[in-house]
Design a protein around this motif. Structure first.
Motif, mmCIF file in Angstrom:
data_model
loop_
_atom_site.group_PDB
_atom_site.id
_atom_site.type_symbol
_atom_site.label_atom_id
_atom_site.label_comp_id
_atom_site.label_asym_id
_atom_site.label_seq_id
_atom_site.Cartn_x
_atom_site.Cartn_y
_atom_site.Cartn_z
ATOM 1 N N THR A 1 5.145 -0.021 3.164
ATOM 2 C CA THR A 1 4.150 -0.664 4.163
ATOM 3 C C THR A 1 4.052 -2.079 3.614
ATOM 4 O O THR A 1 4.071 -2.823 4.737
ATOM 5 N N ARG A 2 3.906 -2.513 2.527
ATOM 6 C CA ARG A 2 3.555 -3.826 2.238
ATOM 7 C C ARG A 2 4.873 -4.745 2.348
ATOM 8 O O ARG A 2 4.761 -5.789 3.003
ATOM 9 N N TYR A 3 5.864 -4.152 1.969
ATOM 10 C CA TYR A 3 7.146 -4.815 2.409
ATOM 11 C C TYR A 3 7.569 -5.221 3.817
ATOM 12 O O TYR A 3 7.663 -6.491 4.383
ATOM 13 N N ASN A 4 7.077 -4.056 4.645
ATOM 14 C CA ASN A 4 7.186 -4.386 6.006
ATOM 15 C C ASN A 4 6.248 -5.185 6.569
ATOM 16 O O ASN A 4 6.251 -6.054 7.702
ATOM 17 N N THR A 5 5.083 -5.390 6.027
ATOM 18 C CA THR A 5 3.860 -6.139 6.506
ATOM 19 C C THR A 5 4.411 -7.650 6.384
ATOM 20 O O THR A 5 4.048 -8.558 7.188
ATOM 21 N N HIS A 6 4.911 -7.883 5.235
ATOM 22 C CA HIS A 6 5.507 -9.498 4.944
ATOM 23 C C HIS A 6 6.781 -9.884 5.308
ATOM 24 O O HIS A 6 7.220 -10.986 5.556
ATOM 25 N N TYR A 7 7.690 -8.794 5.302
ATOM 26 C CA TYR A 7 9.119 -9.196 6.164
ATOM 27 C C TYR A 7 9.448 -7.850 6.936
ATOM 28 O O TYR A 7 10.134 -7.009 6.826
ATOM 29 N N PRO A 8 8.650 -8.249 8.110
ATOM 30 C CA PRO A 8 8.756 -7.024 9.039
ATOM 31 C C PRO A 8 10.067 -7.214 9.807
ATOM 32 O O PRO A 8 10.873 -8.069 9.788
ATOM 33 N N ARG A 9 10.390 -6.123 10.487
ATOM 34 C CA ARG A 9 11.512 -5.902 11.467
ATOM 35 C C ARG A 9 11.618 -7.199 12.491
ATOM 36 O O ARG A 9 12.829 -7.781 12.576
ATOM 37 N N SER A 10 10.295 -7.512 13.165
ATOM 38 C CA SER A 10 10.628 -8.734 14.151
ATOM 39 C C SER A 10 10.916 -10.007 13.571
ATOM 40 O O SER A 10 11.078 -10.987 14.115
ATOM 41 N N TYR B 1 16.446 1.324 9.839
ATOM 42 C CA TYR B 1 16.412 2.592 9.680
ATOM 43 C C TYR B 1 15.100 2.676 8.888
ATOM 44 O O TYR B 1 15.104 2.122 7.616
ATOM 45 N N PRO B 2 14.141 3.364 9.010
ATOM 46 C CA PRO B 2 13.805 3.772 10.610
ATOM 47 C C PRO B 2 13.905 2.877 11.579
ATOM 48 O O PRO B 2 13.681 1.682 11.281
ATOM 49 N N ALA B 3 13.987 3.071 12.788
ATOM 50 C CA ALA B 3 14.237 2.430 14.124
ATOM 51 C C ALA B 3 13.254 1.021 14.160
ATOM 52 O O ALA B 3 13.483 0.169 14.562
#
Length: 450
Positions: free
Chosen positions: A128-137, A149-151
């Protein structure tokens, strides 16, 4: 606030107040042929993010400054971007160094165990924290962005790019990939058969010995896919190379390096400069600290890998019976538009006879190699049930008989053949067959395999 190369540059300027930072030696101009390029590998930066962000910024500022001179195409971060994922300052420090992947050189990250949420690395591996700071967008604007993945998350991702005249696929997987994540990675690599594939993941090998993650990934992913060429990993304070052949005979170089140190600044400042020379089939690996302007020159950190056999770019061509200057047939071959399964405007037909009267397709093969030859014909119960196709190879003509009463209106593979470079008759359709019914000559497609 958008993090830019200017922000990174200001960080590097602050670092210069503490230590003189000299740029690494630029490659001589005559060596900068378009086909030679560089990939930078960033080992674990966790302590740089925690204690010494100036060395992290110096690394990425050097990448930006050297992008043109060294033809740097990508930065591969093998994970543990930060040390404590619940500490906002560490994420902020890392992002002030990395910037956005569209700033200068694009980058990809294989999240490490320290990048995962606290206490989950050995259980749920929550990011969660990784995706907050380095998100897919952050990465979707890249022309090289492929998918995740996940999409909707950035836990595992793949990018594609072209360098050195060939196509590349980089698959980045988070720490200790699950069976589902490995299945996803297999599907991505299999869908890019003409891309030279690279795996970036955090824990894979300790020097020259694979850990449990590496054995799992090798057995269930890397060794299975014929287009893998490299793996890159960190995690262990060590450096080593394992070279192995996959089950399809392809050589995979598995490279690991990590210089993290929680009590000393300088070891955390090293990165890997990996220069590919496709003409000489070499990978030159150097370990360099932009902060110290120093190289590690021992055998584990400075070496050249030879015989790097890269998959050539995808190449395919279609020759129809109407392609100007590419099809020849005697007057014994008639022309028909009877079947709607035809390729193009029409197709040719002839009675089977014990005579040498083939229709020929002239194909300009760019380089000697392995090619798939496929044919297109209309199918009909009155057409030949053993039409002989001739493929011209360096070891002689090979004949494949095809039942033209079935599978019409689509490409039907004759198989894979070695074809010599040159522009000449490569595929023919003969009338000499024991089969009955008209022999059809419509179109052929030749696709490079290796």
């Amino acid at each position: 606030m958008r993090i830019t190369k200017i922000t990174r540059g200001l960080g590097a300027t602050l670092a210069a107040l503490m230590v003189t930072v000299l740029p690494g030696p630029a490659a001589p101009a005559q060596a900068l042929a378009a086909e030679t390029f560089t990939i930078v590998m960033l080992p674990d930066t966790q302590y740089a993010s925690e204690y010494w962000p100036e060395v992290f910024r110096a690394q990425m500022q050097w990448v930006a400054a050297q992008q043109t001179a060294r033809n740097i195409k990508y930065v591969l971060h093998v994970g543990d971007v930060i040390d404590n994922s619940d500490q906002l300052a560490q994420w902020t420090n890392s992002k002030s160094a990395m910037g956005l992947p569209t700033d200068d050189v694009p980058y990809i990250i294989g999240p490490g165990n320290h990048d995962l949420d606290p206490g989950t690395a050995s259980t749920t591996r929550t990011a969660t924290r990784y995706n907050t700071h380095y998100p897919r967008s952050t990465f979707t604007p890249l022309p090289s962005f492929g998918g995740t993945y996940p999409a909707t998350a950035n836990d595992n991702t793949y990018h594609t790019f072209t360098a050195g005249g060939v196509d590349w696929l980089v698959v980045a997987m988070k720490y200790a990939p699950s069976a589902a994540e490995i299945t996803w990675a297999n599907s991505v690599v299999a869908a890019h058969p003409n891309h030279n594939s690279i795996l970036v993941t955090h824990a894979y090998q300790n020097g020259v010995t694979k850990d449990s993650n590496g054995n799992n990934l090798w057995t269930n992913l890397v060794s299975k896919q014929k287009n893998f060429r490299f793996t890159f990993s960190g995690h262990y304070v060590n450096a080593g190379v394992i070279t192995q052949a996959g089950v399809n005979g392809n050589t995979v170089h598995q490279i690991q390096a990590d210089y993290q140190n929680s009590s000393q600044r300088d070891p955390n400042s090293f990165l890997r400069i990996m220069t590919f020379d496709p003409n000489n089939k070499t990978l030159d690996v150097k370990t360099y600290s932009p902060f110290l302007n120093t190289y590690k020159t021992d055998a584990a950190n400075q070496f050249v890998l030879s015989n790097i056999n890269l998959i050539p770019p995808a190449w395919s061509t279609v020759v129809d019976n109407t392609t100007a200057g590419r099809f020849t047939a005697s007057a014994n071959w008639g022309t028909s538009t009877y079947s709607t399964q035809r390729y193009g405007a029409d197709y040719r037909f002839a009675d089977p006879l014990s005579v040498s009267d083939p229709a020929w397709y002239k194909v300009n093969i760019p380089e000697t190699g392995t090619y798939q030859v496929a044919v297109w014909y209309s199918a009909n119960s009155g057409y030949n049930d053993a039409a002989p196709y001739i493929v011209v190879t360096p070891s002689g003509n090979q004949t494949v008989h095809v039942n033209q009463r079935a599978n019409g209106g689509k490409w039907v593979s004759l198989g894979n053949f070695t074809l010599s470079a040159g522009d000449e008759n490569k595929v023919g359709v003969s009338r000499w067959t024991a089969g009955t019914g008209y022999v059809i000559a419509d179109a052929v497609k030749v696709t490079r395999i290796s």
